[in-house]
Scaffold this motif. Structure first.
Motif, PDB file in Angstrom:
ATOM      1  N   UNK A   1       0.842  -1.127  -0.103  1.00  0.00           N
ATOM      2  CA  UNK A   1       0.190   0.053   0.301  1.00  0.00           C
ATOM      3  C   UNK A   1       0.881   1.233  -0.053  1.00  0.00           C
ATOM      4  N   UNK A   2       0.636   2.055  -1.008  1.00  0.00           N
ATOM      5  CA  UNK A   2       1.199   3.464  -1.003  1.00  0.00           C
ATOM      6  C   UNK A   2       0.544   4.577  -0.323  1.00  0.00           C
ATOM      7  N   UNK A   3      -0.690   4.840  -1.014  1.00  0.00           N
ATOM      8  CA  UNK A   3      -1.689   5.813  -0.517  1.00  0.00           C
ATOM      9  C   UNK A   3      -2.877   5.479  -0.576  1.00  0.00           C
ATOM     10  N   UNK A   4      -3.954   5.954   0.323  1.00  0.00           N
ATOM     11  CA  UNK A   4      -5.167   5.869   0.471  1.00  0.00           C
ATOM     12  C   UNK A   4      -5.617   7.119   0.316  1.00  0.00           C
ATOM     13  N   UNK A   5      -6.550   7.451  -0.572  1.00  0.00           N
ATOM     14  CA  UNK A   5      -7.124   8.930  -0.924  1.00  0.00           C
ATOM     15  C   UNK A   5      -8.596   8.727  -0.590  1.00  0.00           C
ATOM     16  N   UNK A   6      -9.042   9.783   0.103  1.00  0.00           N
ATOM     17  CA  UNK A   6     -10.331   9.603   0.642  1.00  0.00           C
ATOM     18  C   UNK A   6     -11.417  10.644   0.365  1.00  0.00           C
ATOM     19  N   UNK A   7     -10.905  11.520  -0.266  1.00  0.00           N
ATOM     20  CA  UNK A   7     -11.968  12.727  -0.563  1.00  0.00           C
ATOM     21  C   UNK A   7     -11.364  13.510  -1.717  1.00  0.00           C
ATOM     22  N   UNK A   8     -12.454  14.250  -2.125  1.00  0.00           N
ATOM     23  CA  UNK A   8     -11.892  15.122  -3.534  1.00  0.00           C
ATOM     24  C   UNK A   8     -11.025  16.178  -2.852  1.00  0.00           C
TER      25      UNK A   8
END
Lengths: 115, 115
Positions: A45-52
């Motif tokens: 896992x590198x990144x978790x993007x959760x919102x605009x």
């Protein structure tokens, strides 16, 4: 059906250069993940993007998410050989709670960074 | 354990034989996922378990595939009467339920070769 498209699928670049990998997806989602895979290894896992508008950075990698455009980018700054790997984006497009629909992955970008 | 553990790491089997693949998730992770990675199809979601709840099996490729999870922890993926197209890397991932925000941790996978 959720579709996730990455481009390019193959990228050869020189050390020190900058480049961007693009990830487009077909349905509304506000959860997007970037993974790295080395040959014969599992997914890291590198990144978790959760919102605009989310932007995350780790070392020479920076990821962003535009949910309105249904687009995420992974930007590589001043590439080094150690970043050679396959990079996957994945979208959690399920409506149900807890991720029951799993992730839909792009086909991956095979990145080679040459000295 | 410290990570998601899968066994065996490699399995070579004859066409028509049954195989069992095992996944031991991170302690405390209630959600468990199986994925398949193959050259032709990329990464495909197979099935999801939440605790002891009955899974949605609609993502399994055929009725030769089945999966179970005992005691809300260890899971086995069983493939009956294996075919050559079943050759792939089978990846297991786990996460905290309701915490897709923290991403998924993948195991090292089982490389299945059907000869």
């Amino acid at each position: 059906e959720l579709k996730v498209e990455q481009n390019p699928l193959f990228l050869s670049m020189q050390e020190g250069k900058n480049y961007t990998i693009y990830c487009n997806y077909s349905t509304t989602s506000d959860r997007l993940y970037w993974y790295r895979q080395d040959p014969g290894k599992s997914l890291e896992s590198l990144f978790v993007l959760l919102s605009n508008g989310a932007v995350k950075q780790e070392g020479r990698l920076m990821a962003s998410l535009d949910t309105k455009a249904r687009l995420s980018t992974l930007h590589i700054t001043a590439a080094v050989h150690d970043l050679s790997a396959t990079y996957f984006c994945a979208v959690d497009g399920g409506d149900s709670g807890g991720g029951a629909d799993g992730l839909t992955f792009g086909k991956g970008t095979h990145l080679i960074i040459q000295p | 354990g410290a990570g998601v553990s899968q066994s065996p790491s490699n399995k070579v089997t004859e066409k028509g034989k049954d195989v069992e693949l095992r996944c031991d998730p991170i302690s405390g992770h209630t959600a468990l996922y199986w994925y398949r990675q193959s050259l032709g199809q990329g990464l495909e979601f197979l099935i999801y378990f939440q605790g002891n709840s009955a899974p949605d099996k609609s993502g399994l490729p055929s009725d030769r595939f089945s999966a179970e999870r005992t005691g809300g922890s260890v899971s086995t993926l069983t493939i009956q009467r294996t075919q050559q197209e079943d050759s792939a890397v089978y990846l297991c991932a786990s996460s905290l339920w309701g915490s897709r925000n923290y991403g998924y941790t993948f195991g090292s996978g089982t490389r299945l070769t059907v000869v």
